[in-house]
Enzyme design. Structure first.
Site, short mmCIF file in Angstrom:
data_model
loop_
_atom_site.label_atom_id
_atom_site.label_comp_id
_atom_site.label_asym_id
_atom_site.label_seq_id
_atom_site.Cartn_x
_atom_site.Cartn_y
_atom_site.Cartn_z
N HIS A 201 0.83 -1.32 0.09
CA HIS A 201 0.31 -0.06 -0.13
C HIS A 201 0.78 1.30 0.11
O HIS A 201 0.35 2.60 -0.02
CB HIS A 201 -0.98 0.06 1.29
CG HIS A 201 -2.18 0.55 1.01
ND1 HIS A 201 -2.16 2.16 1.71
CD2 HIS A 201 -3.23 0.69 0.40
CE1 HIS A 201 -3.37 2.44 1.63
NE2 HIS A 201 -4.02 1.84 0.77
N ASP A 208 17.19 9.72 -8.20
CA ASP A 208 18.55 10.14 -7.93
C ASP A 208 19.02 9.85 -6.52
O ASP A 208 20.18 10.54 -6.25
CB ASP A 208 18.98 11.56 -8.51
CG ASP A 208 18.60 11.74 -9.89
OD1 ASP A 208 18.46 10.72 -10.70
OD2 ASP A 208 18.52 12.86 -10.52
N HIS A 416 -8.67 11.41 0.85
CA HIS A 416 -7.79 10.10 0.79
C HIS A 416 -6.44 10.53 1.93
O HIS A 416 -5.41 9.77 1.83
CB HIS A 416 -7.31 9.79 -0.43
CG HIS A 416 -6.75 8.45 -0.51
ND1 HIS A 416 -5.34 8.11 -0.85
CD2 HIS A 416 -7.20 7.24 -0.31
CE1 HIS A 416 -5.49 6.99 -0.91
NE2 HIS A 416 -6.54 6.23 -0.71
#
EC number: 3.1.16.1
Length: 490
Positions: A201, A208, A416
């Protein structure tokens, strides 16, 4: 000319005969002495060898963490780390009176892609960056499609692109990953269901080994324009980026065919930075302490703080307030059968409010897919607010409004977020707050402690208060008619 010398043999007086041992006894004594010396030598070598072996095993298991005493910290990081909070604000969601204006997730991602020179590692749940993936024809998918296009340009330019993704348990779009494979990227699927009975999840990028993104946004076009998301981008912070790469390397290892979780992770995966010895960094020009936590515990090599332990430490150390914004809050093992009560976080919040008088605010998401049983647990928490006990816990539901067209977009229009902020610390994670996310599912969190105003912590506090005071936040006793059919918890 040398004088002529005359040599005369000296006469040595004869010695009286001594009492000599018989030859057989002398030889027996010499043999016994020689044997004793060999036994002593073998014992010395055995002790030295055993000590060397135990030292090697000690270092193999614990790495170089124990080169530091109990009161010593690893060397500080001298990188000029810069943290920027980034958000996805769903189309049509406006904050007219808000003073906070953060870069969008898509801007941050495209900027990271444009600056990638040597490597890009992505840990992800699933990939649906295009309209084709979701069988839609939404103009707002353009941002996700542009991210995919830019990703496809990296490997041909010599950038080493690695993607660790959760192995799906059923049918799931694979077109994005196939396109990336064809462009030269490497993809490994991590079978967390087999390994821990969970999923991968996690949602982070490492560029880099110097910059990274970590937050709630999936590799999904809806996470850029139709779902409310929050994350952090760390620039020029190779110390933390390299440590996050170690978490990715664990996923990459587990993505090999036939892999299993080591009983003891090799030293390569160990970290010096954790709850006990956080990394000392200069963050946005201000001293700060930071570390990365991981879940579930079997995926934590030596030195890595488990995600739940890190979260509870933030809760337990709060003295003034705890602000939480998370999609799901359930004190249960909701994906276990039968369901189990799991009060670890719930107990911590109640204890903070009751014993220490900490002000607790929970902003929980509500949409058409909310688990109905959440309401009872949220009401139980809110019931602790009482003038007699002086406990101060409040719970609100955040509802993202949707017009008729937006409501037809599958699995969209939801808050969310997965973060917590206190007067002392910042916690930005990738997990919902229910048991299985910490015991079985792979997730990652960034924890930062920073004093003073204007830092990452105060910026996150401002975002929470903006949302808490907005017209999209509703008390638990709000009439369901006032928010339409978008919320299942009213």
């Amino acid at each position: 000319m040398k004088p002529k010398l005359m040599y005369q043999e000296l006469k040595v007086p004869a010695e009286e005969p001594a009492n000599e041992l018989p030859m057989n006894e002398i030889e027996a004594w010499k043999a016994a002495e020689k044997k004793a010396r060999w036994v002593l030598l073998v014992l010395i070598l055995a002790v030295v060898g055993f000590g060397a072996l135990m030292t090697q095993l000690f270092l193999w298991e614990y790495g170089d963490l124990h080169l530091f005493g109990p009161n010593q910290r690893p060397a500080p990081c001298y990188d000029p780390c810069e943290a920027v909070l980034v958000e996805s604000i769903p189309e049509g969601l406006d904050f007219p009176n808000a003073s906070t204006g953060n870069p969008s997730t898509s801007q941050a991602w495209l900027g990271l892609l444009a600056g990638a020179h040597s490597s890009l590692d992505i840990a992800s749940f699933y990939w649906t960056l295009t309209n084709n993936d979701t069988h839609t024809q939404e103009p707002s998918a353009q941002q996700g499609e542009e991210v995919l296009r830019q990703l496809q340009t990296l490997a041909p330019k010599g950038v080493n692109v690695r993607i660790a993704v959760s192995k799906p348990n059923g049918p799931q779009p694979q077109a994005d990953l196939q396109a990336l494979l064809q462009s030269g990227a490497q993809v490994r699927m991590v079978d967390m269901q087999k390994l821990t009975h969970g999923v991968l999840h996690t949602k982070f990028w490492v560029v880099d080994q110097t910059h990274f993104y970590l937050g709630s946004a999936n590799m999904d076009w809806r996470s850029l324009t139709q779902v409310k998301e929050l994350g952090v981008v760390m620039y020029n912070c190779s110390c933390l980026a390299r440590d996050l790469t170690k978490i990715f390397e664990a996923y990459w290892f587990l993505g090999q065919a036939g892999s299993s979780i080591p009983s003891t992770w090799p030293r390569f995966y160990d970290t010096r930075y954790n709850q006990e010895t956080p990394m000392e960094i200069c963050l946005n020009g201000t001293p700060a302490l930071a570390y990365l936590a991981s879940a579930p515990p079997p995926l934590c090599p030596s030195g890595r703080t488990p995600d739940l332990k890190a979260l509870l430490n933030v809760v337990d150390n709060a003295r003034s307030f705890i602000y939480v914004a998370v999609m799901n809050y359930l004190p249960t093992l909701e994906f276990s059968h039968p369901h189990r009560f799991w009060p670890a976080i719930d107990d911590g919040l109640r204890r903070a409010a009751y014993e220490r008088g900490v002000k607790v605010r929970l902003l929980i998401s509500c949409w058409g897919h909310s688990e109905p049983s959440m309401r009872a647990f949220l009401l139980s928490l809110a019931a602790l607010r009482d003038n007699h006990t002086h406990s101060d816990i409040q719970v609100k539901l955040f509802v993202v409004p949707a017009d008729e067209a937006q409501a037809r977009i599958p699995y969209a229009r939801v808050n969310h977020n997965k973060y917590m902020v206190t007067e002392r610390a910042t916690y930005i994670g990738t997990s919902n707050w229910s048991g299985n996310y910490f015991t079985e599912t792979a997730g990652t969190s960034l924890l930062v402690t920073q004093n003073g105003r204007g830092g990452l912590r105060s910026q996150l506090e401002a975002i929470f208060l903006r949302d808490w005071d907005s017209p999209y936040s509703h008390d638990l006793d709000t009439s369901a008619d006032s928010v339409g059919n978008a919320c299942r918890l009213l």
